[in-house]
Design an enzyme around this catalytic site. Structure first.
Site, PDB file in Angstrom:
ATOM      1  CG  ASP A 179      -1.955   1.088   1.192  1.00 23.17           C
ATOM      2  OD1 ASP A 179      -1.951   1.868   0.229  1.00 23.17           O
ATOM      3  OD2 ASP A 179      -2.772   1.167   2.132  1.00 23.17           O
TER       4      ASP A 179
ATOM      5  CG  ASP B 125      -3.659   4.367  -2.404  1.00 24.90           C
ATOM      6  OD1 ASP B 125      -2.817   3.521  -2.049  1.00 24.90           O
ATOM      7  OD2 ASP B 125      -4.619   4.704  -1.700  1.00 24.90           O
TER       8      ASP B 125
END
Length: 537
Positions: free
Chosen positions: A169, A380
């Protein structure tokens, strides 16, 4: 004209090309000996003399062009080296981690898939979480139809090392694992709970504890003096734990096995979706630009430079790879755009200038001032789909719907995989089947000047569409107003497939280049896996 030019190309990553040239017109007029035996003079008319002078000038101009090219080549030579050649240098070590496919033994219905995808994005989007070498990881996971829209990597933690799967992430700071500290409320992952029995508890007086709190208030008066943390998500899920320092084991691709200390979160109390067992992963690896993120920790120790990149493979098999450090960053062909708001912003954001669909410009924002200027966008890897602000989303949706209608596709409301799906003449088997019906979506980050090309990210249909299990094609771009976003637009995994995306925290820039992410770098994981086996047995 007589002469010779020698261009010596480099044999290692630290050398430059060398260009040497000797050129003259008439040996009799120079102190140097003739390079070729002198030729007898040929008498001729003034017309022939003019032609000889003209040919001579042509050769001189040709030489000057070659000389300029050689000089530029000498300056650019290190950038033309292949990554394979860089990896042969023992002083330039690289380690790449595989991104593994995510498996589940529980059948997932279509309604469950849709809920899993959107809830997972909401949990990621709303989070409020607190050198000279490179490290390479392999990445697993997929966008669809697995029902899990995230990619994860394998990491060795503890002493002796134990393997754990962690969701990658780039929007999170902290690396944490489901932890037996003892566990108050945990989800059991594929490798069980992380046991910190040999880890050192981080003192709450250390600067890293204040960094993980991000300016929030916290107590440091207890006798234990441990650094506690809590990460909350928009969907109501959360993880609570304590910071510990434990051993991290990595193998560099030159064969060197190193162990270092890293600060991670021991998550002993999870709530919401993070507490549901069985879990497909054991935790999360934070890859933001925060000093708490794992790449920054390794860079501070001088193991790598604070650069990371991931290559997410497309297709049904998914996978790919992730690396830390700059040795696998291509020096030729990358498209770069500056990061926004450094050092205050910890996520990877850039300025989006405009959006085009098939060459036609679309409205980016309702604000007239922003329409012509900029709007922020975050890269992201923890977000499955791509999200756009309402006006930009409406413009893209309108363009895609118009194209689908012109291509003879019909809207299918009964397919609830995503908000907008279309049916073709026959069920689509893969995303490659829909290319002929749709156009390229271009995200323009500007960057036009006299020495650089446009910084554009071209999304082919596979970059913004998915194929559902019902054989329909669905739009993988969603309205950002449906989530509590900290930024305006988000580029998720669906739009980064088939690209090597690099986050350069040294130069504060984001770059990308098309790559076959199914093809691993030259140094494969076979040595790494064999070493893992010997460590664990």
């Amino acid at each position: 004209m007589r002469g010779v030019m020698v261009i010596s190309m480099p044999t290692d990553g630290d050398s430059k090309a060398v260009c040497a040239a000797v050129w003259h017109q008439d040996p009799s007029q120079m102190h140097l000996p003739a390079l070729l035996p002198p030729q007898p003079a040929i008498a001729g008319s003034s017309g022939r003399s003019f032609l000889r002078r003209r040919r001579r000038m042509t050769k001189v101009m040709g030489f000057l062009i070659m000389l300029i090219f050689a000089i530029l080549l000498g300056l650019r030579a290190p950038n033309l080296l292949t990554t394979e050649h860089q990896q042969e240098n023992e002083d330039k070590r690289v380690h790449v981690y595989t991104l593994y496919p995510k498996f589940t033994t529980v059948p997932i219905k279509m309604t469950q898939i849709r809920r899993t995808l959107l809830e997972r994005d909401l949990s990621r989007l709303g989070k409020s979480s607190v050198g000279n070498h490179s490290v390479r990881f392999h990445v697993g996971g997929n966008i669809y139809p697995d029902g899990y829209l995230l990619y994860y990597m394998a990491l060795l933690l503890g002493s002796p090392p134990k393997l754990y799967f962690l969701d990658m992430d780039t929007g999170s700071d902290l690396t944490w694992a489901q932890c037996d500290a003892p566990c108050r409320n945990c989800a059991i992952g594929p490798h069980g709970l992380y046991n910190p029995k040999k880890a050192k508890v981080v003192d709450c007086h250390l600067p890293v504890c204040a960094q993980i709190q991000q300016g929030g208030s916290y107590e440091c008066n207890s006798d234990v003096k441990q650094c506690d943390y809590e990460v909350e998500y928009a969907d109501g899920s959360s993880t609570m734990g304590v910071l510990v320092e434990d051993t991290l084991t990595v193998r560099l691709t030159n064969g060197t096995l190193i162990q270092t200390k890293a600060i991670i979160g021991c998550g002993y109390d999870q709530q919401g979706t993070l507490a549901k067992s069985p879990a497909s992963t054991d935790g999360v690896i934070g890859l933001s630009s925060s000093k708490v993120a794992l790449p920054a920790q390794l860079a501070e120790k001088g193991i790598i430079k604070n650069v990371l990149g991931h290559c997410l493979a497309d297709g049904s098999n998914g996978g790919g790879y992730l690396f830390f450090g700059d040795e696998l960053v291509p020096s030729w062909g990358m498209t770069w755009t500056p990061m926004m708001g450094k050092p205050e912003m910890l996520g990877y954001q850039a300025r989006l200038q405009s959006i085009r669909y098939g060459g036609d410009s679309l409205v980016l924002n309702n604000d007239e001032d922003l329409t012509r200027s900029t709007s922020s966008v975050m890269f992201d890897s923890g977000t499955s789909f791509t999200y756009l602000v309402p006006q930009a989303y409406a413009s893209v949706l309108s363009a895609v719907e118009k194209q689908a209608k012109q291509s003879g596709l019909l809207r299918v409301k009964s397919d609830t995989t995503l908000p907008y799906c279309w049916r073709g003449p026959s069920p689509f088997q893969s995303i490659t089947d829909v290319h002929q019906y749709f156009k390229t979506l271009t995200l323009d980050f500007g960057g036009r000047n006299w020495f650089a090309t446009d910084s554009t990210l071209d999304l082919s249909p596979q970059g913004y569409l998915i194929v559902s299990t019902q054989g329909n094609v669905c739009l993988g771009i969603l309205d950002a107003s449906g989530a509590s976003l900290e930024v305006t637009n988000i580029i998720g995994d669906v739009s980064m497939r088939g690209y090597l995306v690099v986050y350069d925290n040294v130069r504060d820039r984001i770059g990308w280049i098309r790559r076959n992410c199914h093809s691993r770098p030259t140094k494969t994981s076979s040595q790494f896996v064999s070493q893992v086996t010997s460590l664990l047995t």
